[in-house]
Design an enzyme around this catalytic site. Structure first.
Site, PDB file in Angstrom:
ATOM      1  N   HIS A   1       0.829  -1.207   0.000  1.00  0.00           N
ATOM      2  CA  HIS A   1       0.000   0.000   0.000  1.00  0.00           C
ATOM      3  C   HIS A   1       0.857   1.248   0.000  1.00  0.00           C
ATOM      4  O   HIS A   1       0.582   2.214  -0.713  1.00  0.00           O
ATOM      5  CB  HIS A   1      -0.926  -0.015   1.216  1.00  0.00           C
TER       6      HIS A   1
ATOM      7  N   HIS B   1      -4.775   6.151  -5.736  1.00  0.00           N
ATOM      8  CA  HIS B   1      -5.918   6.753  -5.058  1.00  0.00           C
ATOM      9  C   HIS B   1      -6.459   7.933  -5.862  1.00  0.00           C
ATOM     10  O   HIS B   1      -5.798   8.471  -6.741  1.00  0.00           O
ATOM     11  CB  HIS B   1      -5.526   7.234  -3.658  1.00  0.00           C
TER      12      HIS B   1
ATOM     13  N   HIS C   1      -7.405  -2.046  -5.063  1.00  0.00           N
ATOM     14  CA  HIS C   1      -7.645  -2.620  -3.742  1.00  0.00           C
ATOM     15  C   HIS C   1      -8.337  -3.974  -3.841  1.00  0.00           C
ATOM     16  O   HIS C   1      -8.147  -4.830  -2.959  1.00  0.00           O
ATOM     17  CB  HIS C   1      -8.443  -1.649  -2.876  1.00  0.00           C
TER      18      HIS C   1
ATOM     19  N   HIS D   1     -14.934   5.982   2.859  1.00  0.00           N
ATOM     20  CA  HIS D   1     -13.628   5.313   2.882  1.00  0.00           C
ATOM     21  C   HIS D   1     -12.602   6.051   3.735  1.00  0.00           C
ATOM     22  O   HIS D   1     -12.032   5.495   4.676  1.00  0.00           O
ATOM     23  CB  HIS D   1     -13.102   5.127   1.459  1.00  0.00           C
TER      24      HIS D   1
ATOM     25  N   HIS E   1     -10.762   5.708   7.751  1.00  0.00           N
ATOM     26  CA  HIS E   1      -9.319   5.735   8.003  1.00  0.00           C
ATOM     27  C   HIS E   1      -8.985   6.742   9.109  1.00  0.00           C
ATOM     28  O   HIS E   1      -8.236   6.447  10.050  1.00  0.00           O
ATOM     29  CB  HIS E   1      -8.564   6.133   6.735  1.00  0.00           C
TER      30      HIS E   1
ATOM     31  N   PHE F   1      -1.687   6.687   4.799  1.00  0.00           N
ATOM     32  CA  PHE F   1      -1.633   5.730   3.695  1.00  0.00           C
ATOM     33  C   PHE F   1      -0.424   4.796   3.782  1.00  0.00           C
ATOM     34  O   PHE F   1      -0.531   3.605   3.521  1.00  0.00           O
ATOM     35  CB  PHE F   1      -1.586   6.472   2.352  1.00  0.00           C
TER      36      PHE F   1
ATOM     37  N   HIS G   1     -11.460  -2.449   3.822  1.00  0.00           N
ATOM     38  CA  HIS G   1     -11.501  -2.448   2.362  1.00  0.00           C
ATOM     39  C   HIS G   1     -12.327  -3.602   1.799  1.00  0.00           C
ATOM     40  O   HIS G   1     -12.754  -3.545   0.646  1.00  0.00           O
ATOM     41  CB  HIS G   1     -10.085  -2.444   1.791  1.00  0.00           C
TER      42      HIS G   1
END
Length: 599
Positions: free
Chosen positions: A180, A198, A207, A328, A332, A357, A370
């Site tokens: 990632h 992204h 993903h 999403h 996070h 990230f 995810h």
């Protein structure tokens, strides 16, 4: 799918806003990479790799920056030329895999390139699905039984054990997390251009492939080919908290660096932007369902609005799709560590693990999160209309690189991951109450008179959004037939949004609402959508003039259904109200307009 250029609004834009030109989510495809290599030779030669130390060395040894890119906009998109176009994204060029950068002060390198391939490897083959005897079924994490939880803990424990025994084993826990980081923190370059997965149409397929191999690796480690990852069912009120299996101290699924707010069955906020919302759990869950309805239904009638913009390699165009935007990234933010720039050396400062990230994969719940993001792709396609997979060759032929469960390297195509059953897995059905959670209340008893508020031309550009701001706006057409609505979506567009990228940013958008509207309760028919950004610090751009801490963004909201609900279809003008919730050091917006766009 439309292929015409859709420029940003440009009316009354001063030079300080428009010194660069921005292309939106409907740019024309090109042939730039149509004849790129079908396989990659692997030879790590970048000096930064050698200088950065071991792959995992920097985890606790360097300062960190929060690199979660923001939501709902085009950060840095002002650098995109007006005719910049998309093409298939080739797999990473391993010859130029270099250090990522993870601090928001002096740039400190962090090595997350993959381990070397066997010496006799000269090309990487295309992946073919192995024979399948039984579908792997992914189930809601909050419903997992003890037998499954024990099996999952064992699989993660064995994956973490590889970090100690074989640090360069691509199946190890930290090496999997590095995937990632490498794809998201500018470690990879293709033909000299940075690759980013992204904030574009690469987000969902990348993903999906990532979780596919991760899941198969876990199954291999416990000798269970039927093992399936769980999914964090945050779109259902019963799943709107951290799944209990991840909150057991001393287990391999527990991450001590998560923010304390996620513990003890706390209800989450799917629109979280850094501050706790002072409201009841019931209202918070209802707000979450409203957000899901807007992001899955109202604001995602077109594929490019759901998936995100066409990706143009190296241009840093950031236009995430609706679900990547919300929920999403708020999930996070909500789950990541507390941001504390004054923390002692060696302590989390900038929102690790889920909050950043580069480190997100170091929290096992990342893959559970995810899993539900991936499930939303399947759910969205069942809603009907034009909600279908993209068909552009430059999307279908884009490629990524992964190791499989046997440590073999493969290239994978987006076009091969459109059907999860063909990939060998499916999702256990779970109720989706957001499908029927259309806002029901109204702020005003009748239509607002556009003549009573200033026109947009008198308001924009907004040099400081520091309070509720209302304006009237001309529509491109009224009295549209159903056929016309089916052919073209009405899009409300805000262009040249600028702010300091080290700040939290959020503002809500309402149509036909009173100027005094507050945004604590999203169950309002007038609520159109939200723009929000998490602090991040991109690499310094030597070609960018002015303040490198300023981001430039764009927000687009589909409003056809909204206008129907508000009985505004026949009106030539509407009233729009912006409600700032967090603006940091300053938030400016260059322009606004409404246009009709082909889906």
């Amino acid at each position: 799918m439309a292929s015409s250029i859709l420029p940003l609004c440009t009316t009354n834009i001063p030079s300080s806003f428009s010194n660069n030109t921005n292309s939106s989510f409907l740019s024309k495809p090109s042939q730039h990479f149509l004849h790129g290599r079908r396989s990659q030779s692997f030879k790590v030669s970048c000096n930064a790799n050698k200088n950065g130390g071991e792959h995992d060395k920097n985890l606790d040894a360097v300062d960190r920056r929060n690199v979660l890119l923001g939501l709902g906009g085009l950060y840095g998109a002002a650098n995109l030329a007006p005719l910049a176009t998309a093409a298939p994204s080739p797999p990473p060029d391993f010859d130029t895999c270099c250090a990522a950068y993870i601090t928001d002060g002096p740039r400190v390198p962090y090595i997350c390139c993959p381990p070397p391939l066997p010496k006799d490897t000269t090309t990487i083959p295309q992946y073919k699905f192995p024979p399948m005897n039984k579908l792997r079924i992914r189930s809601p994490a909050h419903l997992a039984d003890e037998e499954y939880i024990a099996k999952y803990n064992l699989a993660i424990s064995r994956m973490k054990d590889l970090d100690e025994k074989e640090p360069d084993n691509p199946l190890g826990f930290k090496q999997q997390a590095n995937i990632h980081c490498a794809y998201c923190n500018d470690a990879y370059a293709v033909n000299g251009k940075v690759l980013q997965v992204h904030n574009s149409w690469l987000f969902f397929p990348f993903h999906r492939w990532y979780l596919y191999f991760y899941e198969r690796i876990l199954g291999k480690l416990i000798d269970d080919p039927t093992f399936a990852l769980p999914y964090w069912n945050w779109d259902n009120p019963k799943g709107m908290h951290l799944p209990p299996m991840f909150d057991r101290e001393g287990t391999s699924l527990y991450d001590e660096r998560r923010h304390p707010r996620v513990r003890n069955n706390t209800v989450m906020d799917l629109g979280f932007f850094g501050d706790k919302v002072d409201t009841t759990e019931l209202l918070l869950m209802n707000n979450n369902l409203i957000l899901m309805y807007r992001q899955m239904v109202t604001n995602a009638p077109c594929p490019l609005l759901f998936f995100g913009a066409r990706y143009v390699l190296g241009t840093n165009i950031d236009t995430p799709g609706t679900i990547e935007n919300i929920p999403h990234i708020p999930v996070h933010i909500w789950t990541g560590t507390k941001r504390d720039k004054e923390a002692p050396k060696g302590k989390p400062k900038y929102g690790e693990d889920m909050g950043n990230f580069y480190s997100a994969g170091l929290d096992p719940v990342f893959y559970c999160h995810h899993g539900n993001v991936d499930r939303m792709w399947n759910e969205w396609k069942t809603l009907g209309g034009k909600r279908k997979d993209l068909t552009q060759p430059e999307w279908l032929n884009s490629e990524f690189f992964f190791y499989d469960e046997n440590k073999n390297p493969y290239l994978v195509k987006i076009g091969d991951c459109l059907d999860t059953k063909k990939m060998g897995y499916d999702y256990e059905r779970s109720p989706t109450p957001w499908r029927d959670c259309k806002p029901t209340k109204k702020y005003s008893t009748g239509k607002l008179d556009p003549s009573k508020v200033p026109p947009a031309s008198k308001i924009f550009p907004i040099f400081q959004l520091d309070g509720n701001t209302s304006f009237s706006l001309d529509r491109p057409a009224s009295l549209r037939t159903q056929v016309e609505k089916d052919n073209k979506e009405e899009i409300l567009t805000f262009g040249f949004i600028k702010y300091h990228n080290t700040d939290y940013i959020r503002f809500d958008v309402y149509v036909n609402a009173d100027k005094n509207v507050t945004s604590g309760d999203l169950d309002q028919k007038e609520y159109a959508g939200t723009y929000t950004s998490l602090p991040h610090t991109p690499k310094p751009d030597p070609h960018k003039s002015g303040d490198n801490d300023l981001s430039s963004a764009n927000l687009q909201l589909a409003i056809t259904e909204l206008l129907e609900e508000l009985d505004l279809e026949n009106d030539e003008k509407i009233v729009v109200t912006l409600v700032p919730r967090k603006v940091g050091k300053g938030l400016t917006i260059g322009c606004v307009d409404i246009r009709l766009v082909d889906c």
